[in-house]
Design a protein around this motif. Sequence first.
Motif, PDB file in Angstrom:
ATOM      1  N   ARG A 280      -6.714  -6.813  -6.484  1.00  0.00           N
ATOM      2  CA  ARG A 280      -8.009  -7.597  -6.238  1.00  0.00           C
ATOM      3  C   ARG A 280      -8.339  -8.701  -7.281  1.00  0.00           C
ATOM      4  O   ARG A 280      -7.711  -8.609  -8.260  1.00  0.00           O
ATOM      5  CB  ARG A 280      -9.062  -6.487  -6.551  1.00  0.00           C
ATOM      6  N   THR A 371      -7.393   2.194  -7.828  1.00  0.00           N
ATOM      7  CA  THR A 371      -7.855   1.660  -6.639  1.00  0.00           C
ATOM      8  C   THR A 371      -7.038   0.559  -6.107  1.00  0.00           C
ATOM      9  O   THR A 371      -6.655   0.608  -4.925  1.00  0.00           O
ATOM     10  CB  THR A 371      -9.506   1.124  -7.080  1.00  0.00           C
ATOM     11  N   ASP A 372      -6.565  -0.329  -7.228  1.00  0.00           N
ATOM     12  CA  ASP A 372      -5.562  -1.261  -6.766  1.00  0.00           C
ATOM     13  C   ASP A 372      -4.262  -0.619  -6.374  1.00  0.00           C
ATOM     14  O   ASP A 372      -3.720  -1.168  -5.449  1.00  0.00           O
ATOM     15  CB  ASP A 372      -5.469  -2.132  -8.114  1.00  0.00           C
ATOM     16  N   LEU A 375      -4.758   0.157  -2.876  1.00  0.00           N
ATOM     17  CA  LEU A 375      -4.555  -0.948  -1.995  1.00  0.00           C
ATOM     18  C   LEU A 375      -3.253  -1.447  -1.800  1.00  0.00           C
ATOM     19  O   LEU A 375      -2.865  -1.920  -0.701  1.00  0.00           O
ATOM     20  CB  LEU A 375      -5.436  -2.082  -2.667  1.00  0.00           C
ATOM     21  N   TRP A 376      -2.402  -1.423  -2.893  1.00  0.00           N
ATOM     22  CA  TRP A 376      -0.878  -1.853  -2.643  1.00  0.00           C
ATOM     23  C   TRP A 376      -0.243  -0.946  -1.720  1.00  0.00           C
ATOM     24  O   TRP A 376       0.326  -1.454  -0.799  1.00  0.00           O
ATOM     25  CB  TRP A 376      -0.247  -2.055  -3.986  1.00  0.00           C
ATOM     26  N   ARG A 378      -1.131   0.836   0.639  1.00  0.00           N
ATOM     27  CA  ARG A 378      -1.763   0.648   1.952  1.00  0.00           C
ATOM     28  C   ARG A 378      -1.258  -0.578   2.596  1.00  0.00           C
ATOM     29  O   ARG A 378      -1.190  -0.733   3.826  1.00  0.00           O
ATOM     30  CB  ARG A 378      -3.367   0.901   2.350  1.00  0.00           C
ATOM     31  N   GLY A 379      -1.431  -1.543   1.926  1.00  0.00           N
ATOM     32  CA  GLY A 379      -1.359  -2.968   2.231  1.00  0.00           C
ATOM     33  C   GLY A 379       0.288  -3.155   2.564  1.00  0.00           C
ATOM     34  O   GLY A 379       0.571  -4.057   3.456  1.00  0.00           O
TER      35      GLY A 379
END
Length: 432
Positions: A280, A371-372, A375-376, A378-379
């Motif tokens: 992010r 959180t980051d 995100l990695w 999932r992304g």
Amino acid sequence: MRRTCQRVAALLIASLALAATAAPPEQTATALLDHLQAGDAQAAEAMFTPELAKAAPADTLRALWRSFGEPRGRGTAQVTPHQGMQVVVQPLQFASGELTAQVAVDAGGRVAGLTFRPVAAPAAAAPDVPAGADYREQPLDIPTAKGTLPGTLALPTGKGPFRAVVLVHGSGPQDRDETIGANRPFLDVARGLAAHGIAVLRYDKRTHARPQDFSGTDYTVDDETTDDAVAAVAALAGTAGIDPRHIYVMGHSQGGMLAPRIARRSGSVAGVVLWSAPARSLLTLLPEQNRYLLGLDGQISADEQAFLDKLDRQIAAARGTAPVAAADLPLGQPARYWQSFEAIDPVADARTLAQPILLLQGGRDIQVVDTDWQLWKRGLARQRAVAFRHYPALNHLGIAGEGPGTLNEYAIPGHVAPTLIDEVAQWIGAQR
């Protein structure tokens, strides 16, 4: 340290050139500092361009100068031309410590920019390469259009050619070892990978080696990091003993966030390692980090809440479209810098890469958090050449510890976990 950073927030503003005959820039800087030392902030403000006078009025100047404590002396000034101005870098000694004043003087002799920065104690020289090591270290400077950056290449013994890594720093003015407190994570990684037969280039970040390049307001995250990393890859590819088909970028923190961008712009990178990389924007992470740290004692004082509220206002201004002075933005960085940061989507950048990617994350990291990491994951879940490594005991620097993470542990000497270094070496060695 937090409050010190608040007190010495940078005051930067673009200039309007005047047609008057100007005194030598070092004389102008001396007169400005003399006024401040004498307590005559009005006279100091009178030397400013209208824009700077608006951003840093006399009352602000007076309070800022007084916060430094009793003056004890000045060092030798240096003058550097930059974007049509002359930037005077003046070391200052106070009872509370050392600062560097950067005074930007325009063509008419008016002060168009003023920055006060704390001077970090110089890091001790890196320890010698251990006797009997299977690698050596040699200078390898990075030539760029904006000046050379000094670097060090850890090169395995033997004939080669060797696979190689360029290390890219996190935020702030980092040296080539990425010295943070009592630790040197880049030194650990460079020598650890070299012992595995992988060459490693580490270099002084531009904000550390050439701070004069950032005296204006017209710079971006690419000027700070991306362009120099691309130049480092090119310098490494042209070095004897290096396999140019197998050069990897290993970015830490902000450097990890930018590693996919660096690889795409270089065109000569075989793969990237994202180590404690934010998924992010930094403007999203800043309030999270500060709220966590300020709340470690179980409460947030009125002064601390006022600081957080001010940070929120600065972040909103950085994300807005109205013109704002750098002094009113997070970390004293100008609007264009934040605009360039906000335009980057690190997960989307990584998805566009055809090269393999290795992601590393510490479970005790308080700067780039779970959180980051999620995100990695999932992304990049559908990417074929992506590997994830999670280390529950490691902090942001890759050093093991126990309990909730704090900034205080950065002051405790430690070393990047050998397991992390070993797995990076194995991953690089497995690439075809």
